[in-house]
Design an enzyme around this catalytic site. Structure first.
Site, short mmCIF file in Angstrom:
data_model
loop_
_atom_site.label_atom_id
_atom_site.label_comp_id
_atom_site.label_asym_id
_atom_site.label_seq_id
_atom_site.Cartn_x
_atom_site.Cartn_y
_atom_site.Cartn_z
N GLU A 245 -0.85 -0.89 -4.29
CA GLU A 245 -2.19 0.01 -3.91
C GLU A 245 -1.98 1.51 -3.91
OE1 GLU A 245 -4.73 -1.53 -1.38
OE2 GLU A 245 -5.02 0.05 -0.24
N HIS B 199 -12.62 -0.59 0.69
CA HIS B 199 -11.04 -0.40 1.74
C HIS B 199 -11.91 -0.85 3.11
CE1 HIS B 199 -9.84 2.17 4.59
NE2 HIS B 199 -8.65 1.82 4.48
N ASP C 141 1.25 -1.53 -0.08
CA ASP C 141 0.12 0.20 0.16
C ASP C 141 0.75 0.89 0.21
OD1 ASP C 141 -3.17 0.96 1.44
OD2 ASP C 141 -1.78 2.39 0.51
N GLU D 19 -9.74 4.40 -2.11
CA GLU D 19 -10.10 4.36 -1.89
C GLU D 19 -10.31 5.82 -1.08
OE1 GLU D 19 -6.85 2.80 0.63
OE2 GLU D 19 -7.19 4.42 2.13
C1 LIG Z 1 -2.38 0.86 6.01
C2 LIG Z 1 -2.77 1.85 5.16
O1 LIG Z 1 -1.14 2.61 4.65
C3 LIG Z 1 -3.85 2.93 5.22
O2 LIG Z 1 -3.90 3.80 6.53
C4 LIG Z 1 -4.97 2.50 5.46
O3 LIG Z 1 -6.07 2.90 5.94
C5 LIG Z 1 -5.32 1.45 3.84
O4 LIG Z 1 -5.32 2.17 2.57
C6 LIG Z 1 -5.92 0.61 3.81
O5 LIG Z 1 -5.90 0.57 2.90
O6 LIG Z 1 -6.17 0.48 4.21
MG LIG Z 2 -4.86 1.58 1.39
#
Ligand SMILES: C[C@H](O)[C@H](O)[C@@H](O)[C@@H](O)C(=O)O
Ligand SMILES: [Mg+2]
Length: 394
Positions: free
Chosen positions: A239, A317, A213, A267
């Site tokens: 991501e 998300h 991510d 998201e």
């Molecule tokens: C974990 C990620 O950095 C984000 O905090 C989260 O909110 C989101 O991007 C995710 O895909 O869960």
């Molecule tokens: Mg994310």
């Protein structure tokens, strides 16, 4: 069908909850994760330092004239509460509790001059989810039944976590790791990003997928280099590498990555037209709307149908029960996200803890939803709610 008598918007005086980035110091979710603000060294160590948790949780209650109350929680805090009490409430109060489409359409059209996406869509999402909860309670059905019923017996999950190796042992089907370095940290940061994924691959089995991510922190050249350096490590998708509005960049990145390495985003996108743009510009293989931010369930149904028609997956998300009730009803949502909210990502705890009671969590990486009416959760009475705009100005 009863009419809606009251719509109320609250903030929550507690850490955690629906604004799940609001966590005590030392939590993995605030430990040097790459963001668009990583170009400023002073804001690299902590996302809270630049305000990722500035909004806070929002609780929306919709009370029907028979006394039934539906509610939902999302991210939005005081500003979203103001929008709901002073603008959106007029389209909800007095309307039949089943008029979700008309209420949504009026809320969206009426806020177009200042809304369209972002905080206003969070507010609309919160109202919409509260109305789905209310409708389920009035019809004595779980929301997934109102959506057409489940297409599978149980829901499987991947985990978003600092410890995919621990998530594998908990039965999740894959693990998504937030990367820590963006372009401003140069070749050294890129090497560290690749190294953490390589190390994680060595610690998990070949059947356990990995994803990374990037939380909007990169640019096309950097993300392309990252993708090619990760090739061969079994990384299922990269991501949200770019800012949400860079549709052109996502399309270029998707064309540039090694064969088989997927891209995901969504998201921080909202509304069906935003997702139509992602689809028609070939920006991503997997769309990830957050049902508490994209416009709510009434809009997610439309987004998902569009994606399905384009042969794309919709893996919302992480948004707890609000996405679980949706994904169980859609073939193009074969798995769901679970955000590991324990500070060291070493145990499964409810995503919106401590805000909800009866919030279900995956056991062994899978979940069967109860048939409790609505979304099947209750507000935790120990969480103090405040209604900052009860005395409406408009
Ligand atoms: C974990 C990620 O950095 C984000 O905090 C989260 O909110 C989101 O991007 C995710 O895909 O869960
Ligand atoms: Mg994310």
């Amino acid at each position: 069908m009863p009419r809606i008598r009251h719509l109320r918007a609250f903030t929550v005086d507690a850490q955690g909850g629906a604004d799940y980035h609001d966590q005590p110091a030392g939590h993995w979710i605030d430990d040097h994760i790459a963001t668009p603000m990583s170009v400023y060294p002073e804001y690299r160590q902590s996302r809270q330092s630049f305000g990722i948790d500035v909004l806070g949780s929002l609780v929306v209650e919709a009370e029907a004239d028979d006394g039934t109350v539906g509610f939902a929680v999302t991210t939005g805090g005081e500003p979203a509460a103001w929008i709901i009490e002073n603008h959106l409430a007029r389209f909800v109060e007095g309307a039949p509790a089943g008029d979700l489409e008309r209420i949504w359409d009026q809320m969206f059209r009426a806020t177009l001059f200042y809304g369209r996406k972002g905080l206003v869509l969070n507010a609309i999402s919160g109202v919409d989810l509260a109305l789905w909860d209310l409708l389920g309670k009035l019809r004595e059905e779980p929301v997934y039944a109102l959506l057409g019923g489940p297409v599978r017996e149980e829901q499987v999950f991947y985990a978003t976590t600092a410890r995919p190796d621990l998530a594998e042992g908990m039965g999740f089907i894959g693990g998504k790791l937030p990367l820590r370095h963006g372009p401003a940290e140069g070749e050294e940061g890129l090497r560290a990003n690749v190294e953490v994924m390589r190390s994680m691959r060595e610690r998990v089995g070949d059947d356990f997928f990995l994803a990374c991510d990037c939380w909007m922190s990169m640019d096309v050249p950097y993300a392309t280099r990252l993708g090619h350096r990760l090739d061969g490590l079994g990384v299922r998708w990269i991501e949200e590498a770019l800012p949400p509005d860079d549709y052109w960049g996502y399309a270029e990145l998707r064309r540039s990555l090694p064969p088989g390495m997927l891209t995901s985003t969504g998201e921080h996108e909202a509304g069906r037209l935003g997702f139509r743009l992602l689809l028609e510009m070939d920006c991503a293989d997997i769309l990830q709307p957050d049902v508490g931010w994209c416009g709510g369930l009434t809009e997610l149904v439309k987004i998902s149908a569009l994606a399905d028609a384009h042969g794309k997956l919709v893996v919302p998300h992480g948004s707890s029960v609000y996405s679980y009730h949706f994904v169980i009803t859609r073939h193009n949502s074969p798995f769901a996200e679970f955000l590991m909210m324990a500070p060291r990502a070493d145990e499964v705890v409810p995503m919106f803890s401590p805000l909800l009671l009866d919030e279900p969590v995956p056991v062994g990486g899978r979940l069967t939803l109860p048939d409790t009416p609505g979304f099947g959760v209750r507000l935790n009475p120990e969480c103090e709610l405040k209604r900052p705009y009860a005395n409406r100005r408009r």
